[in-house]
Scaffold this motif. Structure first.
Motif, PDB file in Angstrom:
ATOM      1  N   THR A   7       0.807  -1.220   0.000  1.00 26.45           N
ATOM      2  CA  THR A   7       0.000   0.000   0.000  1.00 26.45           C
ATOM      3  C   THR A   7       0.839   1.269   0.000  1.00 26.45           C
ATOM      4  OG1 THR A   7      -0.147   0.057   2.431  1.00 26.45           O
ATOM      5  CG2 THR A   7      -1.853  -1.169   1.238  1.00 26.45           C
ATOM      6  N   PHE A   8       0.273   2.308  -0.618  1.00 27.70           N
ATOM      7  CA  PHE A   8       0.875   3.632  -0.697  1.00 27.70           C
ATOM      8  C   PHE A   8      -0.195   4.647  -0.284  1.00 27.70           C
ATOM      9  CE2 PHE A   8       2.916   0.847  -3.652  1.00 27.70           C
ATOM     10  CZ  PHE A   8       4.237   1.244  -3.767  1.00 27.70           C
ATOM     11  N   ALA A   9       0.246   5.815   0.160  1.00 30.02           N
ATOM     12  CA  ALA A   9      -0.701   6.888   0.471  1.00 30.02           C
ATOM     13  C   ALA A   9      -0.118   8.220   0.054  1.00 30.02           C
ATOM     14  CB  ALA A   9      -1.039   6.907   1.954  1.00 30.02           C
ATOM     15  N   PHE A  10      -0.975   9.081  -0.508  1.00 29.22           N
ATOM     16  CA  PHE A  10      -0.605  10.445  -0.888  1.00 29.22           C
ATOM     17  C   PHE A  10      -1.475  11.402  -0.074  1.00 29.22           C
ATOM     18  CE2 PHE A  10       1.172   8.103  -4.269  1.00 29.22           C
ATOM     19  CZ  PHE A  10       1.941   8.916  -5.100  1.00 29.22           C
ATOM     20  N   GLY A  11      -0.855  12.425   0.527  1.00 32.21           N
ATOM     21  CA  GLY A  11      -1.635  13.383   1.295  1.00 32.21           C
ATOM     22  C   GLY A  11      -0.914  14.695   1.481  1.00 32.21           C
ATOM     23  N   ASP A  12      -1.600  15.630   2.190  1.00 31.56           N
ATOM     24  CA  ASP A  12      -1.012  16.959   2.380  1.00 31.56           C
ATOM     25  C   ASP A  12      -1.336  17.599   3.725  1.00 31.56           C
ATOM     26  OD1 ASP A  12      -3.225  19.539   1.564  1.00 31.56           O
ATOM     27  OD2 ASP A  12      -3.805  17.436   1.530  1.00 31.56           O
ATOM     28  N   GLU A  13      -2.279  17.021   4.478  1.00 28.29           N
ATOM     29  CA  GLU A  13      -2.713  17.694   5.704  1.00 28.29           C
ATOM     30  C   GLU A  13      -2.581  16.793   6.930  1.00 28.29           C
ATOM     31  OE1 GLU A  13      -3.530  20.041   7.521  1.00 28.29           O
ATOM     32  OE2 GLU A  13      -3.808  21.783   6.217  1.00 28.29           O
ATOM     33  N   GLU A  14      -2.868  17.374   8.099  1.00 31.25           N
ATOM     34  CA  GLU A  14      -2.667  16.665   9.363  1.00 31.25           C
ATOM     35  C   GLU A  14      -3.633  15.502   9.566  1.00 31.25           C
ATOM     36  OE1 GLU A  14      -2.338  19.397  12.644  1.00 31.25           O
ATOM     37  OE2 GLU A  14      -0.971  20.686  11.529  1.00 31.25           O
ATOM     38  N   ASN A  15      -4.785  15.517   8.869  1.00 27.34           N
ATOM     39  CA  ASN A  15      -5.680  14.361   9.006  1.00 27.34           C
ATOM     40  C   ASN A  15      -5.197  13.176   8.175  1.00 27.34           C
ATOM     41  OD1 ASN A  15      -6.359  15.482   6.495  1.00 27.34           O
ATOM     42  ND2 ASN A  15      -8.533  15.010   6.710  1.00 27.34           N
ATOM     43  N   ASP A  16      -4.010  13.315   7.561  1.00 28.27           N
ATOM     44  CA  ASP A  16      -3.384  12.204   6.840  1.00 28.27           C
ATOM     45  C   ASP A  16      -2.278  11.530   7.658  1.00 28.27           C
ATOM     46  OD1 ASP A  16      -4.898  12.612   4.445  1.00 28.27           O
ATOM     47  OD2 ASP A  16      -3.574  14.277   3.928  1.00 28.27           O
ATOM     48  N   VAL A  17      -1.990  12.038   8.847  1.00 27.22           N
ATOM     49  CA  VAL A  17      -0.874  11.530   9.641  1.00 27.22           C
ATOM     50  C   VAL A  17      -1.020  10.044   9.945  1.00 27.22           C
ATOM     51  CG1 VAL A  17       0.233  11.609  11.905  1.00 27.22           C
ATOM     52  CG2 VAL A  17      -0.163  13.728  10.657  1.00 27.22           C
ATOM     53  N   GLU A  18      -2.183   9.639  10.491  1.00 25.09           N
ATOM     54  CA  GLU A  18      -2.375   8.226  10.840  1.00 25.09           C
ATOM     55  C   GLU A  18      -2.265   7.336   9.608  1.00 25.09           C
ATOM     56  OE1 GLU A  18      -5.074  10.417  13.887  1.00 25.09           O
ATOM     57  OE2 GLU A  18      -4.508  10.650  11.783  1.00 25.09           O
ATOM     58  N   MET A  19      -2.793   7.810   8.498  1.00 25.80           N
ATOM     59  CA  MET A  19      -2.702   7.068   7.249  1.00 25.80           C
ATOM     60  C   MET A  19      -1.240   6.871   6.848  1.00 25.80           C
ATOM     61  SD  MET A  19      -4.514   7.964   3.572  1.00 25.80           S
ATOM     62  CE  MET A  19      -3.731   9.551   3.258  1.00 25.80           C
ATOM     63  N   PHE A  20      -0.437   7.912   6.994  1.00 24.20           N
ATOM     64  CA  PHE A  20       0.985   7.825   6.652  1.00 24.20           C
ATOM     65  C   PHE A  20       1.712   6.837   7.553  1.00 24.20           C
ATOM     66  CE2 PHE A  20       2.564  11.578   3.928  1.00 24.20           C
ATOM     67  CZ  PHE A  20       1.478  11.450   3.078  1.00 24.20           C
ATOM     68  N   GLU A  21       1.331   6.799   8.819  1.00 22.64           N
ATOM     69  CA  GLU A  21       1.980   5.902   9.772  1.00 22.64           C
ATOM     70  C   GLU A  21       1.590   4.442   9.543  1.00 22.64           C
ATOM     71  OE1 GLU A  21       2.427   8.949  13.580  1.00 22.64           O
ATOM     72  OE2 GLU A  21       0.674   7.637  13.426  1.00 22.64           O
ATOM     73  N   PHE A  22       0.475   4.216   8.834  1.00 20.99           N
ATOM     74  CA  PHE A  22      -0.059   2.866   8.669  1.00 20.99           C
ATOM     75  C   PHE A  22       0.390   2.172   7.384  1.00 20.99           C
ATOM     76  CE2 PHE A  22      -3.347  -0.164   7.380  1.00 20.99           C
ATOM     77  CZ  PHE A  22      -3.466  -0.942   8.528  1.00 20.99           C
TER      78      PHE A  22
END
Length: 259
Positions: free
Chosen positions: A204-219
């Motif tokens: 899995t990969f994730a693309f984001g830009d804001e603080e509500n993406d932090v948990e997603m990035f850590e996962f």
């Protein structure tokens, strides 16, 4: 499907160029053409694009359809959709919503409630067709998250109260905040999604830009921050790409050999 790579894309500031959005207020016209090309190439290469957003499902269906994406994580993980079918929904406890509605009214705060029947607003009049104003004495039901748009410090509107002990406040934009259960995030939505599809996290990969993406990035296995992302998110990323308006998604997909 277990070997298929999956990319989870945030919307605002990631799939959607915020500068174009501010100018046009047309979300479909705010998707860079290079991003549309990247999504098509990903699908052609057998990589599954999934939208992972804080926005409610009904608000993003036109965008998802425009990109040919039928798999969604919406409301910051409170709803999961696979193949256009909702497979998971979670709601804030009704007594908490009762308190938020009463307390925010006393504070003069104008907020939106993300419900199973769409967005309802504490404002007496609303300008957007997709939003319905609450009737007098009406209390929102089956709420997945509470959305607040304010330039005041959010803690002035919602200071720590015992009634909110199970609720977290997440910044989702310049003046936007989301209230949802502490255990829920885009990451918990992704976990449900991977369980349903039998996909390992390392695919899995994730693309984001804001603080509500932090948990997603850590996962996820690989986290990619947009060039226009917040400093906090860039520090959580495995890799930082160019800005959304500078072909950031296409550039990253190409460098990661996904297209």
């Amino acid at each position: 499907m277990a070997s298929q790579k999956i990319i989870f894309f945030d919307i605002d500031g990631t799939l959607v160029d915020p500068i174009m959005w501010e100018k046009s207020r047309d979300i479909l016209a705010s998707i860079p053409e290079s991003t549309r090309v990247a999504i098509k190439k990903l699908k052609k290469n057998g990589v599954m694009p999934v939208i992972a957003t804080g926005r409610p499902k009904q608000a993003i269906l036109p965008l998802a359809e425009s990109l040919g994406i039928s798999d969604l994580i919406t409301s910051n993980g409170q709803e999961v959709v696979i193949g256009n079918k909702s497979v998971f929904q979670n709601f804030i406890q009704q007594e908490v919503i009762n308190f938020i509605h009463k307390y925010s009214s006393q504070q003069g705060a104008q907020i939106l409630y993300d419900t199973t029947v769409g967005l309802v607003s504490s404002m007496e009049t609303v300008e957007e067709e997709a939003v319905r104003a609450l009737m007098e004495n009406e209390i929102p039901q089956q709420v997945m998250q509470v959305l607040v748009n304010t330039e005041q410090p959010i803690k002035q509107i919602f200071p720590m109260k015992a009634e909110l002990s199970d609720i977290k406040i997440v910044k989702s934009g310049y003046s936007y905040y989301d209230l949802l259960p502490k255990e829920i995030s885009k990451a918990s939505g992704i976990a449900h999604f991977l369980q349903e599809t039998g996909t390992p996290v390392d695919q899995t990969f994730a693309f984001g830009d804001e603080e509500n993406d932090v948990e997603m990035f850590e996962f996820v296995g690989t986290a990619v921050a947009m060039g226009n992302a917040t400093k906090v998110l860039k520090e959580k990323a495995n890799w930082v790409t160019k800005e959304v308006w500078n072909e950031g998604i296409y550039h990253a997909c190409e460098k990661l050999r996904l297209i």
